[in-house]
Design an enzyme around this catalytic site. Structure first.
Site, PDB file in Angstrom:
ATOM      1  N   ARG A 149      -9.010  -3.958  -0.093  1.00 54.24           N
ATOM      2  CA  ARG A 149      -9.207  -2.408  -1.058  1.00 54.24           C
ATOM      3  C   ARG A 149     -10.608  -1.945  -1.294  1.00 54.24           C
ATOM      4  O   ARG A 149     -12.002  -3.021  -1.344  1.00 54.24           O
ATOM      5  CB  ARG A 149      -8.279  -2.828  -2.627  1.00 54.24           C
ATOM      6  N   LYS A 173      -4.919  -8.148  -6.227  1.00 48.77           N
ATOM      7  CA  LYS A 173      -4.468  -7.156  -8.029  1.00 48.77           C
ATOM      8  C   LYS A 173      -3.472  -7.925  -8.624  1.00 48.77           C
ATOM      9  O   LYS A 173      -2.834  -9.296  -8.167  1.00 48.77           O
ATOM     10  CB  LYS A 173      -3.364  -5.817  -7.938  1.00 48.77           C
ATOM     11  N   HIS A 246     -10.408   3.951   1.356  1.00 46.73           N
ATOM     12  CA  HIS A 246      -9.076   3.415   0.896  1.00 46.73           C
ATOM     13  C   HIS A 246      -8.405   4.438   2.922  1.00 46.73           C
ATOM     14  O   HIS A 246      -7.624   3.931   2.974  1.00 46.73           O
ATOM     15  CB  HIS A 246      -8.413   4.798  -0.139  1.00 46.73           C
ATOM     16  N   ARG A 249      -8.532   1.444   4.948  1.00 48.55           N
ATOM     17  CA  ARG A 249      -7.884   0.629   4.276  1.00 48.55           C
ATOM     18  C   ARG A 249      -6.243   0.864   4.564  1.00 48.55           C
ATOM     19  O   ARG A 249      -5.895  -0.325   5.909  1.00 48.55           O
ATOM     20  CB  ARG A 249      -7.468   0.793   2.765  1.00 48.55           C
ATOM     21  N   HIS A 272       0.350  -5.880  -0.574  1.00 54.33           N
ATOM     22  CA  HIS A 272       1.476  -5.694  -1.103  1.00 54.33           C
ATOM     23  C   HIS A 272       2.665  -5.797  -1.705  1.00 54.33           C
ATOM     24  O   HIS A 272       2.983  -6.814  -1.420  1.00 54.33           O
ATOM     25  CB  HIS A 272       1.989  -4.343  -0.615  1.00 54.33           C
ATOM     26  N   TYR A 281       3.458   3.424   6.149  1.00 53.63           N
ATOM     27  CA  TYR A 281       2.149   3.355   7.228  1.00 53.63           C
ATOM     28  C   TYR A 281       3.581   3.384   8.825  1.00 53.63           C
ATOM     29  O   TYR A 281       3.084   4.296   9.615  1.00 53.63           O
ATOM     30  CB  TYR A 281       2.276   2.169   7.456  1.00 53.63           C
TER      31      TYR A 281
END
Length: 306
Positions: A149, A173, A246, A249, A272, A281
């Site tokens: 990110r 995160k 992004h 990414r 994720h 994807y």
């Protein structure tokens, strides 16, 4: 003024007075609610008498007219807020919107760049002179090699690359750490950039960040990173709107899957929490394959005789 128009205006006055709604918001709510009221009138109903079935019929009408689910959901949001207002004011003893489900919006496929596009960006970065070029090449190589990110990329500590690492330890995160492999090209770009890194600091100063900056955070801002990529897109002959951190990414993930990587590994590298987030994807690849067949397969050609 009709009872419906009066109720709408009272609702809009509340939005303006109590919530400080902007003029554009007020105008959008007015249009949406007037459209709903006009639809009710055709069914011999008013805003004060409408039932849940009337709201469902309105949504079906919007769908039949080809309205995008996202736009229909916005209309429903206006209707819901309006009926909450009527219920709270005592104008209705019930709220008919509570039983209504939002239109299914689906999940938009992420924008991606082709491998050729990424090569163009990398070439343009390498062609840029001086310390700026070395930093830009380093940023791009790490981003495309790792799928970080942008917030993770710009805040990388210098300690993360202290010993020419083959993997990066990234804190993402929720403070969760993950390991992301680095390509040889990314490692070479890091080594070359570290030679000029001090030029981005005041003389004699130090910084714990790989990409230091004189800004308040002490490292390159996400906004500046986005600007650098837009400038690089122009130099590469690509549309600036099509290039962002992004999007790179997304390109990292899609290109990995395209070359046979398994979904679980890509999920771990992207950080994720849920594999369903990564599965988007696979839909991108399916859409690309369908387009490829449609464009190149002889049986897909218009007028082809079989």
């Amino acid at each position: 003024m009709s009872p419906d128009s009066g109720a709408i205006e009272r609702f809009l006055e509340m939005l303006l007075a109590e919530r400080g709604a902007a003029g554009n918001t007020i105008d959008a709510y007015r249009r949406d609610l007037r459209d709903f009221a006009a639809s009710l009138a055709k069914r011999q109903q008013t805003l004060g008498t409408a039932s849940s079935d009337d709201i469902r019929a309105y949504l079906e009408q919007l769908e039949a007219a080809g309205m995008a689910p996202r736009t229909a959901a916005r209309r429903l949001s206006a209707v819901r807020q309006f009926y909450r207002f009527l219920y709270s004011e005592g104008d209705r003893s019930d709220d008919p919107s509570t039983a209504i489900d939002s239109p299914r919006q689906g999940r938009p496929l992420p924008k991606i760049l082709s491998e050729k596009d990424v090569d163009l960006l990398l070439t343009a970065a390498r062609n840029k002179d001086g310390a700026e070029g070395l930093r830009l090449t380093c940023l791009l190589e790490i981003l495309y090699a790792s799928g970080l990110r942008v917030s993770e990329l710009v805040a990388l500590p210098i300690a993360a690359v202290a010993r020419d690492p083959r993997v990066l330890i990234v804190r993402g995160k929720g403070g969760k750490e993950r390991m992301v492999p680095l390509t040889d090209a990314a490692r070479e770009a890091i080594t070359a950039y570290k030679e000029v890194r001090s030029s981005f600091l005041p003389e004699g100063a130090t910084s714990p960040f790989l990409f230091p900056s004189r800004g308040s955070d002490g490292y390159l801002s996400r906004r500046r990173m986005g600007q650098l990529l837009k400038e690089l897109a122009i130099a590469s002959g690509l549309r600036p709107a099509a290039v962002s951190p992004h999007v790179l990414r997304h390109a990292f993930a899609t290109h990995l899957l395209d070359h046979g990587a398994d979904l679980r590994s890509v999920q771990q590298m992207l950080g994720h929490a849920d594999i369903s987030t990564t599965q988007i994807y696979t839909h991108v690849l399916a859409e690309r394959l369908k387009a490829l067949v449609s464009e190149h397969h002889p049986l897909a050609k218009p007028g082809r005789k079989t």
